[in-house]
Design an enzyme around this catalytic site. Structure first.
Site, PDB file in Angstrom:
ATOM      1  N   SER A   1       0.856  -1.181   0.000  1.00  0.00           N
ATOM      2  CA  SER A   1       0.000   0.000   0.000  1.00  0.00           C
ATOM      3  C   SER A   1       0.894   1.235   0.000  1.00  0.00           C
ATOM      4  O   SER A   1       1.756   1.380   0.873  1.00  0.00           O
ATOM      5  CB  SER A   1      -0.888  -0.029   1.253  1.00  0.00           C
ATOM      6  OG  SER A   1      -1.663   1.133   1.342  1.00  0.00           O
TER       7      SER A   1
ATOM      8  N   LYS B   1      -0.928  -0.900  -4.472  1.00  0.00           N
ATOM      9  CA  LYS B   1      -2.173  -0.179  -4.133  1.00  0.00           C
ATOM     10  C   LYS B   1      -1.804   1.269  -3.874  1.00  0.00           C
ATOM     11  O   LYS B   1      -0.937   1.555  -3.040  1.00  0.00           O
ATOM     12  CB  LYS B   1      -2.801  -0.823  -2.896  1.00  0.00           C
ATOM     13  CG  LYS B   1      -3.798   0.046  -2.142  1.00  0.00           C
ATOM     14  CD  LYS B   1      -4.573  -0.775  -1.131  1.00  0.00           C
ATOM     15  CE  LYS B   1      -4.773  -0.042   0.177  1.00  0.00           C
ATOM     16  NZ  LYS B   1      -5.504  -0.866   1.165  1.00  0.00           N
TER      17      LYS B   1
ATOM     18  N   LYS C   1      -2.930   4.979  -2.577  1.00  0.00           N
ATOM     19  CA  LYS C   1      -3.916   5.737  -1.822  1.00  0.00           C
ATOM     20  C   LYS C   1      -4.323   6.930  -2.677  1.00  0.00           C
ATOM     21  O   LYS C   1      -3.445   7.589  -3.285  1.00  0.00           O
ATOM     22  CB  LYS C   1      -3.292   6.223  -0.506  1.00  0.00           C
ATOM     23  CG  LYS C   1      -3.041   5.086   0.490  1.00  0.00           C
ATOM     24  CD  LYS C   1      -4.352   4.547   1.024  1.00  0.00           C
ATOM     25  CE  LYS C   1      -4.131   3.605   2.195  1.00  0.00           C
ATOM     26  NZ  LYS C   1      -5.408   3.101   2.735  1.00  0.00           N
TER      27      LYS C   1
ATOM     28  N   ASP D   1      -7.180   3.000  -3.189  1.00  0.00           N
ATOM     29  CA  ASP D   1      -7.944   3.025  -1.934  1.00  0.00           C
ATOM     30  C   ASP D   1      -8.192   4.475  -1.541  1.00  0.00           C
ATOM     31  O   ASP D   1      -7.249   5.241  -1.336  1.00  0.00           O
ATOM     32  CB  ASP D   1      -7.138   2.317  -0.831  1.00  0.00           C
ATOM     33  CG  ASP D   1      -7.907   2.191   0.479  1.00  0.00           C
ATOM     34  OD1 ASP D   1      -9.079   2.617   0.534  1.00  0.00           O
ATOM     35  OD2 ASP D   1      -7.321   1.668   1.451  1.00  0.00           O
TER      36      ASP D   1
ATOM     37  N   GLU E   1     -11.099   0.715  -3.758  1.00  0.00           N
ATOM     38  CA  GLU E   1     -11.426   0.372  -2.371  1.00  0.00           C
ATOM     39  C   GLU E   1     -12.078   1.548  -1.653  1.00  0.00           C
ATOM     40  O   GLU E   1     -11.560   2.668  -1.683  1.00  0.00           O
ATOM     41  CB  GLU E   1     -10.119  -0.049  -1.678  1.00  0.00           C
ATOM     42  CG  GLU E   1     -10.271  -0.543  -0.260  1.00  0.00           C
ATOM     43  CD  GLU E   1      -8.911  -0.972   0.328  1.00  0.00           C
ATOM     44  OE1 GLU E   1      -7.937  -1.155  -0.446  1.00  0.00           O
ATOM     45  OE2 GLU E   1      -8.835  -1.109   1.558  1.00  0.00           O
TER      46      GLU E   1
ATOM     47  N   ASP F   1     -13.964  -1.916   2.411  1.00  0.00           N
ATOM     48  CA  ASP F   1     -13.042  -2.137   3.533  1.00  0.00           C
ATOM     49  C   ASP F   1     -13.789  -1.685   4.798  1.00  0.00           C
ATOM     50  O   ASP F   1     -14.445  -2.488   5.475  1.00  0.00           O
ATOM     51  CB  ASP F   1     -11.750  -1.331   3.290  1.00  0.00           C
ATOM     52  CG  ASP F   1     -10.788  -1.312   4.476  1.00  0.00           C
ATOM     53  OD1 ASP F   1     -11.111  -1.871   5.522  1.00  0.00           O
ATOM     54  OD2 ASP F   1      -9.689  -0.708   4.365  1.00  0.00           O
TER      55      ASP F   1
ATOM     56  N   LYS G   1     -10.138  -7.619   7.054  1.00  0.00           N
ATOM     57  CA  LYS G   1      -9.190  -7.255   8.123  1.00  0.00           C
ATOM     58  C   LYS G   1      -9.759  -7.826   9.408  1.00  0.00           C
ATOM     59  O   LYS G   1     -10.837  -7.410   9.843  1.00  0.00           O
ATOM     60  CB  LYS G   1      -9.104  -5.732   8.277  1.00  0.00           C
ATOM     61  CG  LYS G   1      -8.316  -5.023   7.193  1.00  0.00           C
ATOM     62  CD  LYS G   1      -8.282  -3.534   7.449  1.00  0.00           C
ATOM     63  CE  LYS G   1      -7.589  -2.808   6.302  1.00  0.00           C
ATOM     64  NZ  LYS G   1      -7.852  -1.353   6.335  1.00  0.00           N
TER      65      LYS G   1
ATOM     66  N   GLY H   1      -4.354  -4.610   5.691  1.00  0.00           N
ATOM     67  CA  GLY H   1      -3.320  -4.384   6.696  1.00  0.00           C
ATOM     68  C   GLY H   1      -3.623  -3.129   7.490  1.00  0.00           C
ATOM     69  O   GLY H   1      -4.347  -2.245   7.016  1.00  0.00           O
TER      70      GLY H   1
HETATM   71  O1  SMG Z   1      -0.491  -2.488   6.728  1.00  0.00           O
HETATM   72  O2  SMG Z   1       0.123  -2.295   4.675  1.00  0.00           O
HETATM   73  C1  SMG Z   1      -0.526  -1.921   5.644  1.00  0.00           C
HETATM   74  C2  SMG Z   1      -1.424  -0.716   5.473  1.00  0.00           C
HETATM   75  C3  SMG Z   1      -2.432  -0.942   4.421  1.00  0.00           C
HETATM   76  O3  SMG Z   1      -3.463   0.896   3.366  1.00  0.00           O
HETATM   77  C4  SMG Z   1      -3.455   0.172   4.316  1.00  0.00           C
HETATM   78  N1  SMG Z   1      -4.340   0.264   5.319  1.00  0.00           N
HETATM   79  O4  SMG Z   1      -7.555   1.528   4.466  1.00  0.00           O
HETATM   80  O5  SMG Z   1      -6.592  -0.256   3.890  1.00  0.00           O
HETATM   81  C5  SMG Z   1      -6.569   0.799   4.513  1.00  0.00           C
HETATM   82  C6  SMG Z   1      -5.387   1.250   5.329  1.00  0.00           C
HETATM   83  C7  SMG Z   1      -5.764   1.537   6.741  1.00  0.00           C
HETATM   84  C8  SMG Z   1      -4.644   1.954   7.656  1.00  0.00           C
HETATM   85  S1  SMG Z   1      -3.903   3.416   7.187  1.00  0.00           S
HETATM   86  C9  SMG Z   1      -2.872   3.869   8.456  1.00  0.00           C
HETATM   87 MG    MG Z   2      -8.569   0.439   2.923  1.00  0.00          MG
END
Ligand code: SMG
Ligand code: MG
Length: 368
Positions: A136, A162, A164, A189, A214, A239, A263, A291
């Site tokens: 991510s 992925k 953001k 995402d 996402e 999510d 998750k 994650g």
């Molecule tokens: O653990 O690789 C990881 C983070 C993956 O993008 C990630 N998580 O919305 O999926 C999501 C975000 C939530 C946590 S952001 C701090």
């Molecule tokens: Mg997410």
């Protein structure tokens, strides 16, 4: 099991680089950790995936700590003999807070499996010994800096990227990554940053052949996601909206999602996560493991889950080095884009106590 001691700690781990999402920037990871010791002296560990502030979900570290101490732990301690499977039913009267509940269930599960000499992967029903990894990637200051960061992950071997996104950081950066790597499996995402009127804008992402978009809309906007799914060709993946088996059933029935990010912390634990996996496997819905910037403790358990047969897309199950210079456990190191599924007993990892102590800001022990 009879619980003899519970230890709660808050640790602070620095991140290798700031991680920016549509809801904020993480510069370090504050984590609530739980250690449970049984009357037989068996130890189980878990971590709470809540972030420091209630920006991703309503839970936050200090709130989860208070809830556990004030309500959840006293309730569990009323049972003289408890199994991990008892935790969710016993805690069901307390509304919400799946992350705090999952923390208790997972530490007990780790201890229980250690006493049985069994691995979490075996208990959950894993059928793979290694899993392909995605990564991510946060919102970068500039597109060239994003390309440089993604290039590093691709050189590391990650099999899926992925990105953001948020309004103003979507079509251009995603397009540039797609032009640079025409073949790489790519997804985005938004963490709820768009609104129902953004269908046309989001449909411009279709040209980049993404695996999925996402959580574009508010977590409660199931109808909005169903309407958006009719406007965009790219699959919608929920999510934040999926907080239980029932919410997964509803979102699928309402056609608000055609892929699910599972998750365990967000749905109350690994046992509920497997139920969602089973539902999706039955319905032909692909799932992947999300994650929450976990330490090696939470990461170990997620990797076991991601080894179940329905996890057909690479997850946000990256190597420890994606976020941390030094992990609190033996680190997860990627080999050719894959991580080995822990096959040792319990979750398969334990923290390095000396290092853990050195980054602990709060510690409290509850002796029974
Ligand atoms: O653990 O690789 C990881 C983070 C993956 O993008 C990630 N998580 O919305 O999926 C999501 C975000 C939530 C946590 S952001 C701090
Ligand atoms: Mg997410």
């Amino acid at each position: 099991m009879q619980i003899a001691e519970l230890e709660l700690r808050i640790i602070n781990l620095p991140l290798v680089r700031p991680f920016r999402t549509s809801f904020g920037t993480q510069n370090g990871r504050e984590v609530l950790m739980l250690k449970v010791t049984t009357a037989d002296g068996i130890v189980g560990w878990s971590e709470c995936v809540a972030l420091s502030e209630p920006l991703y979900s309503p839970e936050y570290v200090a709130g989860s700590l208070d809830l556990m101490k004030r309500f959840l732990i006293p309730t569990l301690l009323q049972s003289p003999d408890i199994t991990a499977e008892d935790v969710a039913p016993l805690l069901a009267p307390f509304l919400g807070s799946p992350m705090a509940k999952a923390t208790l269930e997972t530490a007990l599960l780790d201890a229980q499996l250690r006493s049985e000499g069994r691995s979490l992967a075996d208990y959950l029903g894993a059928n793979k010994s290694r899993i392909p990894c995605g990564v991510s990637v946060g919102i970068a200051p500039t597109i060239p800096q994003l390309i440089e960061e993604v290039a590093g992950y691709i050189a590391d071997g990650y099999k899926r990227i992925k990105l953001k996104i948020e309004p103003g950081w979507d079509i251009d950066p995603v397009g540039e990554v797609r032009r640079t790597w025409p073949e790489i499996p790519l997804q985005v995402d938004a963490n709820q940053a768009y609104s129902r009127s953004d269908g046309e804008l989001l449909s411009r992402l279709d040209q980049f052949e993404l695996l999925l978009i996402e959580q574009p809309l508010d977590e409660h906007d199931i109808l909005g996601h169903a309407q958006l799914a009719l406007q965009v060709e790219t699959p919608i993946c929920l999510d934040e909206s999926i907080t239980s088996l029932r919410s997964a059933e509803d979102a699928l029935a309402l056609k608000a999602t055609t892929v699910i990010n599972i998750k365990p912390g967000r749905v109350g634990g690994y046992i509920e996560a497997v139920k969602i996996h089973d539902l999706c496997l039955n319905e032909g819905i692909p799932v992947w493991c999300g994650g929450m910037v976990e330490t090696g403790i939470g990461r170990a358990a997620n990797i076991a889950l991601a080894a179940l047969p329905g996890f057909t897309l690479p997850g946000d199950t990256s190597a420890s080095s994606r976020f941390f210079h030094r992990d609190i456990t033996e680190p997860f190191v990627m080999d050719d884009g894959y991580l080995a599924v822990p096959n040792e007993i319990g979750i398969g990892r334990v923290p390095d106590l000396e290092f853990l102590d050195s980054i602990t800001n709060y510690k409290e022990s509850i002796q029974i």
